[in-house]
Scaffold this active site. Structure first.
Site, PDB file in Angstrom:
ATOM      1  N   PHE A 197      41.797  40.788  39.377  1.00  0.00           N
ATOM      2  CA  PHE A 197      42.737  39.671  39.509  1.00  0.00           C
ATOM      3  C   PHE A 197      43.786  40.009  40.578  1.00  0.00           C
ATOM      4  CE2 PHE A 197      46.252  36.932  38.169  1.00  0.00           C
ATOM      5  CZ  PHE A 197      45.593  35.745  37.924  1.00  0.00           C
ATOM      6  N   LYS A 243      46.886  33.418  27.076  1.00  0.00           N
ATOM      7  CA  LYS A 243      45.473  33.057  27.190  1.00  0.00           C
ATOM      8  C   LYS A 243      44.880  32.955  25.782  1.00  0.00           C
ATOM      9  CE  LYS A 243      45.301  34.746  31.874  1.00  0.00           C
ATOM     10  NZ  LYS A 243      45.156  35.908  32.763  1.00  0.00           N
TER      11      LYS A 243
HETATM   12  C1  LIG Z   1      46.068  35.998  33.754  1.00  0.00           C
HETATM   13  C2  LIG Z   1      46.107  37.355  34.334  1.00  0.00           C
HETATM   14  C3  LIG Z   1      47.319  37.900  34.752  1.00  0.00           C
HETATM   15  C4  LIG Z   1      48.567  37.077  34.686  1.00  0.00           C
HETATM   16  O1  LIG Z   1      49.690  37.728  35.096  1.00  0.00           O
HETATM   17  P1  LIG Z   1      51.105  37.015  34.934  1.00  0.00           P
HETATM   18  O2  LIG Z   1      52.068  38.057  35.223  1.00  0.00           O
HETATM   19  O3  LIG Z   1      51.164  36.466  33.541  1.00  0.00           O
HETATM   20  O4  LIG Z   1      51.148  35.867  35.888  1.00  0.00           O
HETATM   21  C5  LIG Z   1      47.301  39.200  35.236  1.00  0.00           C
HETATM   22  N1  LIG Z   1      46.151  39.916  35.322  1.00  0.00           N
HETATM   23  C6  LIG Z   1      44.972  39.393  34.924  1.00  0.00           C
HETATM   24  C7  LIG Z   1      43.740  40.215  35.003  1.00  0.00           C
HETATM   25  C8  LIG Z   1      44.910  38.099  34.434  1.00  0.00           C
HETATM   26  O5  LIG Z   1      43.747  37.584  34.060  1.00  0.00           O
END
Ligand SMILES: *Cc1c(COP(=O)(O)O)cnc(C)c1O
Length: 435
Positions: free
Chosen positions: A135, A230
């Protein structure tokens, strides 16, 4: 598989009553709980009470009398039950991105300390290893931390991971279930391999917590973080969580050394002295209303415990999740033959709780198909491809509130959108800010 088969599976589903915990809009089949979980019924009333009584009446007394001060730890203990951690090892706080910054900083500090302590020096251990398809926020955070602390970030494809794990690697930073493909790592095997070359592991559980069984302690992992909004249904921007293995608990360095992570915040001393254990991973005053909503979300997942015959929430949720994703894959392949290719692994051991499809002809249209489905009330999402990866239609399956007839109906809508070429309409081809 027929519609009758799906109805029969729903009738036999012992977890079906869990759906009553949620407010689901009429006419919506929600396949995006991997991005934002649905609203638990308990939230509006609970939040209203926190505002009217705890804030309105209790005022500052509520830090003690309403248990506000302990919320990060109390919720952390609930998360611990879902991720194979022990009580006292997890806190709920800050965002996933910020928590990643904290744990990666701590892991790199540990490596630097070990390097200083070693007389011979092991200077070549300067690499943070991750997956190219991780991500983006994880990669961005790692990029800046590596720059700040004299490490380099090495990105590889998943197939190259084992050869890239060398004694140059200081930290292996992975997301357990890939957000884009839905592929899942074998946490224990990967952690063992990382430890064999002397590397620490940082696991992002954003698509795992509440979605698949996780065994942090049994896997002997080092650090983990995860997301509250989530599969944990904590609401938009809900606080995230942090876990640290007990063997590191008294050593880890918190880069954001705020007063909430102090050993005695209300002594107001001028120098920082970290709290024992994971409590030092708190920074400043916590968003109480958001934590309360997160607790309602956590409770919706833990509620599966009482339907599990002693197996625990995640074991039974996993069984249903795999049955739902199996059914979706089988129906898409039977009813849209040749149209889509499956990106998510078929192997249960390698699959998270989502199914990702790409268009077999490699043509455009993935975005527009998702938009046309959303217009029909089937909410999934789209993730743009790049040179390595096709455009993806992503469907998350949350066994807490989805049934097999929902799967049937979702596929029926996909068939209609594709066969009637509904997706070619101009309104479905305009890109929105959030996909
Ligand atoms: C959804 C997600 C995030 C989200 O990070 P935020 O700080 O809440 O915006 C981070 N890493 C992964 C792998 C995700 O799937």
């Amino acid at each position: 598989m027929t519609l009758d088969d799906c109805r029969r599976l729903d009738a036999q589903d012992t977890l079906a009553p869990l759906r009553n915990q949620f407010i689901l809009p009429e006419g919506v089949i929600y396949l995006d709980g991997n991005s934002l979980g649905v609203l638990p019924k308990a939230v509006p009333e609970r939040i209203a009470a926190v505002i009217a009584q705890e804030w309105g009446e209790g005022l500052i007394r509520s830090w003690n009398s309403a248990g506000w001060f302990d919320l990060p730890q109390r919720l952390g203990d609930k998360v611990a039950r879902l991720i194979g951690a022990s009580p006292g090892e997890v806190v709920c706080t800050d965002s996933t991105s910020i928590n990643l910054y904290k744990v990666l900083f701590a892991a790199l500090s540990q490596v630097l300390q070990a390097r200083e302590a070693a007389t011979g020096g092991n200077d070549k251990r300067r690499v943070v290893l991750s997956e190219r398809s991780n991500f983006p926020t994880d990669l961005y955070i790692a990029e800046s931390l590596c720059r700040e602390r004299g490490f380099s970030l090495r990105l590889v494809d998943v197939s190259e991971l084992s050869t890239a794990l060398t004694d140059e690697v200081a930290v292996l930073m992975l997301t357990h279930v890939n957000y884009r493909t839905g592929a899942m790592h074998d946490m224990e095997a990967v952690t063992t391999a990382a430890h064999a070359v002397g590397a620490l592991t940082v696991w992002d559980l954003a698509h795992s917590a509440g979605a698949v069984p996780v065994a942090l302690n049994d896997s002997n992992a080092d650090y983990a973080i995860g997301c509250g909004y989530k599969y944990l249904n904590g609401g938009p921007g809900a606080p995230a969580f942090v876990w640290v293995h007990a063997r590191h608990a008294s050593q880890f360095q918190q880069p954001l050394s705020g007063w909430w992570g102090h050993a005695a915040p209300f002594e107001f001393t001028p120098h920082y002295r970290p709290a024992a254990g994971v409590a030092r991973y708190l920074c400043g005053t916590q968003p109480i209303i958001a934590l309360v909503a997160l607790e309602c979300g956590l409770d919706t997942v833990l509620a599966a415990d009482s339907f599990s015959g002693g197996l625990g929430s995640m074991a039974v949720l996993r069984r249903k999740s795999l049955a739902l994703t199996d059914a979706f894959i089988a129906l898409v392949e039977a009813r849209c033959p040749g149209r889509f290719s499956l990106i998510t692994p078929r192997d249960h051991l390698l699959r998270g709780s989502q199914v990702c499809l790409a268009l077999s002809d490699g043509g455009p249209g993935a975005y527009a198909i998702v938009q046309a489905l959303i217009a029909r009330g089937v909410i999934g999402d789209f993730r743009a491809g790049d040179s390595q990866m096709p455009d993806i239609l992503r469907f998350g399956f949350t066994p807490l509130y989805l049934g097999f007839e929902d799967v049937w109906n979702a596929v029926e809508h996909i068939v209609q959108v594709v066969e009637r070429e509904e997706w070619k309409r101009p309104e479905f081809n305009q890109k929105l800010a959030v996909t």
